[in-house]
Scaffold this active site. Structure first.
Site, PDB file in Angstrom:
ATOM      1  N   HIS A  90       0.849  -1.195   0.000  1.00 36.48           N
ATOM      2  CA  HIS A  90       0.000   0.000   0.000  1.00 36.48           C
ATOM      3  C   HIS A  90       0.882   1.242   0.000  1.00 36.48           C
ATOM      4  O   HIS A  90       1.888   1.296   0.701  1.00 36.48           O
ATOM      5  CB  HIS A  90      -0.872   0.005   1.265  1.00 36.48           C
ATOM      6  CG  HIS A  90      -1.723   1.229   1.372  1.00 36.48           C
ATOM      7  ND1 HIS A  90      -2.914   1.350   0.697  1.00 36.48           N
ATOM      8  CD2 HIS A  90      -1.542   2.398   2.042  1.00 36.48           C
ATOM      9  CE1 HIS A  90      -3.442   2.531   0.959  1.00 36.48           C
ATOM     10  NE2 HIS A  90      -2.625   3.186   1.772  1.00 36.48           N
ATOM     11  N   ASP A 169     -15.041   3.149   8.143  1.00 33.02           N
ATOM     12  CA  ASP A 169     -13.994   4.079   7.718  1.00 33.02           C
ATOM     13  C   ASP A 169     -14.529   5.060   6.681  1.00 33.02           C
ATOM     14  O   ASP A 169     -14.177   6.242   6.688  1.00 33.02           O
ATOM     15  CB  ASP A 169     -12.788   3.318   7.158  1.00 33.02           C
ATOM     16  CG  ASP A 169     -11.765   4.278   6.572  1.00 33.02           C
ATOM     17  OD1 ASP A 169     -11.216   5.068   7.348  1.00 33.02           O
ATOM     18  OD2 ASP A 169     -11.541   4.254   5.347  1.00 33.02           O
ATOM     19  N   ARG A 176     -14.343  13.325   8.700  1.00 39.85           N
ATOM     20  CA  ARG A 176     -13.038  13.960   8.976  1.00 39.85           C
ATOM     21  C   ARG A 176     -12.733  15.035   7.944  1.00 39.85           C
ATOM     22  O   ARG A 176     -12.181  16.086   8.251  1.00 39.85           O
ATOM     23  CB  ARG A 176     -11.925  12.903   8.949  1.00 39.85           C
ATOM     24  CG  ARG A 176     -11.894  12.028  10.188  1.00 39.85           C
ATOM     25  CD  ARG A 176     -11.023  10.807   9.952  1.00 39.85           C
ATOM     26  NE  ARG A 176      -9.657  11.149   9.605  1.00 39.85           N
ATOM     27  CZ  ARG A 176      -8.842  10.349   8.923  1.00 39.85           C
ATOM     28  NH1 ARG A 176      -9.229   9.156   8.538  1.00 39.85           N
ATOM     29  NH2 ARG A 176      -7.629  10.729   8.648  1.00 39.85           N
ATOM     30  N   SER A 191      -7.365   4.221   9.740  1.00 38.66           N
ATOM     31  CA  SER A 191      -8.125   4.213   8.486  1.00 38.66           C
ATOM     32  C   SER A 191      -7.417   3.319   7.454  1.00 38.66           C
ATOM     33  O   SER A 191      -8.033   2.433   6.843  1.00 38.66           O
ATOM     34  CB  SER A 191      -8.242   5.663   7.984  1.00 38.66           C
ATOM     35  OG  SER A 191      -8.623   5.707   6.649  1.00 38.66           O
ATOM     36  N   LYS A 195      -8.409  -1.074   6.378  1.00 41.71           N
ATOM     37  CA  LYS A 195      -8.681  -1.582   5.023  1.00 41.71           C
ATOM     38  C   LYS A 195      -7.684  -2.676   4.641  1.00 41.71           C
ATOM     39  O   LYS A 195      -8.038  -3.659   3.994  1.00 41.71           O
ATOM     40  CB  LYS A 195      -8.646  -0.419   4.027  1.00 41.71           C
ATOM     41  CG  LYS A 195      -9.874   0.478   4.187  1.00 41.71           C
ATOM     42  CD  LYS A 195      -9.821   1.731   3.356  1.00 41.71           C
ATOM     43  CE  LYS A 195      -8.861   2.732   3.918  1.00 41.71           C
ATOM     44  NZ  LYS A 195      -9.079   4.119   3.618  1.00 41.71           N
TER      45      LYS A 195
HETATM   46  N1  URA Z   1      -5.674   7.293   3.275  1.00 36.55           N
HETATM   47  C1  URA Z   1      -6.640   6.638   3.950  1.00 36.55           C
HETATM   48  O1  URA Z   1      -7.112   5.599   3.526  1.00 36.55           O
HETATM   49  N2  URA Z   1      -7.066   7.183   5.116  1.00 36.55           N
HETATM   50  C2  URA Z   1      -6.569   8.311   5.624  1.00 36.55           C
HETATM   51  O2  URA Z   1      -6.991   8.735   6.680  1.00 36.55           O
HETATM   52  C3  URA Z   1      -5.572   8.971   4.902  1.00 36.55           C
HETATM   53  C4  URA Z   1      -5.127   8.443   3.731  1.00 36.55           C
END
Ligand code: URA
Length: 442
Positions: A90, A169, A176, A191, A195
């Site tokens: 990622h 999320d 946010r 966050s 995932k």
């Molecule tokens: N990428 C994400 O998936 N979440 C965040 O909070 C910031 C970047």
């Protein structure tokens, strides 16, 4: 000590605990995620808690609990029927970051299964899914069965991120975004990792980008984010390594969907820019290490480079493109992806050496000419982008191009010229080239 102590779970109490700098219990965090997802907690109360977290932070245990609660709020992908250790990768996002497209076939060519969920671009960055979809016919909206079948048969598949992953999320991220709480490390780390954990791989390699083209401009914050996410991965039983990569200039020579895909193919053919090859070799070496191929990073770098030299990485990419319905003829003729009607130079005004770049402005210019999205469902023009003629450390003479704008709308392109010129600083003194990988955190 946490501040719950067996009392009745209540969102007002939870907000007060965080406001008063106390630790939330696992039960309180689970309650918040579950009830907010179900619509039983209002946005104004959730915002208040997020701001308290932003201001007062969270302990490692709280961040882990938040991550797991968010991961469990949606579908958890089960990849256990695919043999081998699955390593996910990622990136926190950058400009010109075509690493996934190069790295994944190289790792798969080394025998490590690649089952990857990727996202689309948003804001000033472009996403891997958009870059791959620049190949005519290429599909990432395949179903889970086809995705797994591809990994079993050819060792690689990439699918668009499911909307059912980490549902909480999605809701929290949207909140946010409008409440000034995006830049909180506990919230960013939970966050991203929720995932990754839900996506089902056994191990995780993170690329935490840092610099003028990254979410984390400051190296200290990038390190804290990397350490936090590595800690979450370990607690979750998924060994995680983070590479902090330098995003003070775009990676490679091209920025823009089809242009980056073309560059990825050229890199797999052995014609890659030095920075792209370095980042892919080192990240690939750590993925092989995580997958148990060899503990030696040096040996693994040789393995990855061997797959470029032998052409096996390119052949794996060809197989991958065909299997996902793409026209694999682009692999023999990658310039066919370079189709924008106009190529506008951005020339230097002074002699000297390129000393710094505002990489974010370069990403924004690509969005401005149609290559990115402001909103999730905006259509994009795959062909447009920026070609860099100079990078940090290069000598330049007045009148020489610093970069070129590839655009289908000449006026839109011309409107970017001044902003792009100002995004490149030129010094009288020679300047060193920048280091691509700043650290590896494990
Ligand atoms: N990428 C994400 O998936 N979440 C965040 O909070 C910031 C970047």
């Amino acid at each position: 000590m946490d501040c719950w102590e067996g009392r009745v779970l209540n969102i007002i109490e939870i907000i007060k605990c965080k406001r008063d700098q106390k630790e939330l219990s696992t039960e309180q965090i689970d309650f918040f995620i579950k009830e907010y997802s179900n619509g039983n907690i209002s946005d104004y109360q959730a915002s208040s808690l997020l701001m308290a977290i932003y201001l007062n932070g969270m302990s490692e245990r709280e961040i882990y609990d938040l991550t797991i609660a968010m991961a469990r709020s949606g579908e958890i992908v089960d990849l256990s029927d695919i043999p081998g250790i699955k390593v996910d990768k990622h990136s926190t996002g950058g400009i010109g970051d075509k690493v996934t497209m190069v790295l994944m076939p190289l790792v798969a060519a080394c025998g490590v299964p690649v089952a990857k969920m990727s996202g689309r671009g948003l804001g000033y960055t472009q996403g891997t899914i958009d870059k791959l979809e620049a190949i005519p016919g290429f599909r990432t909206n395949i179903d889970m069965d086809e995705f797994k079948r591809n990994v079993r048969r050819i060792g690689i598949s990439i699918i668009g991120q499911s909307d059912r992953i980490a549902l909480a999320d999605k809701k929290i991220y949207a909140l946010r975004d409008v409440t000034g709480t995006v830049e909180s490390i506990p919230l960013i780390a939970s966050s991203i990792m929720s995932k990754k954990i839900a996506a089902g791989s056994d191990k995780i390699l993170l690329e935490v980008t840092c610099g003028s083209g990254a979410f984390m401009e400051n190296e200290i914050r990038a390190r804290v984010l990397a350490q936090t996410m590595v800690g979450i991965g370990k607690r979750a039983g998924k060994e995680t390594i983070a590479a902090i990569t330098n995003m003070n200039q775009p990676l490679g020579k091209y920025v823009g969907n089809a242009l980056e895909t073309m560059e990825a193919i050229e890199t797999l053919k052995g014609n890659g820019e030095r920075d792209v090859v370095t980042v892919c070799s080192i990240l690939g070496a750590h993925m092989l290490r995580l997958a148990g191929v060899d503990d030696s990073v040096v040996n693994n770098i040789k393995r990855i480079q061997g797959k470029i030299d032998s052409g096996e990485g390119l052949e794996k990419f060809r197989e991958f493109v065909s299997r996902q319905w793409g026209d694999s003829r682009v692999i023999d003729n990658p310039e066919s992806l370079m189709t924008a009607k106009f190529k506008i130079p951005v020339n230097a005004l002074d002699n000297g050496f390129v000393s710094s770049m505002e990489a974010k402005n370069i990403g924004q210019a690509v969005v401005n000419i149609g290559g990115g999205r402001q909103k999730k469902d905006d259509a994009i023009d795959y062909a447009v982008g920026i070609e860099l003629a100079k990078k940090i450390g290069d000598e330049v003479k007045a009148g020489e191009p610093l970069m070129y704008i590839h655009t289908n709308k000449e006026t839109d392109g011309l409107m970017q010229v001044e902003m792009l010129r100002k995004s490149v600083q030129i010094s009288n003194e020679p300047v060193e080239k920048i280091k691509e990988i700043l650290d590896i955190i494990e």
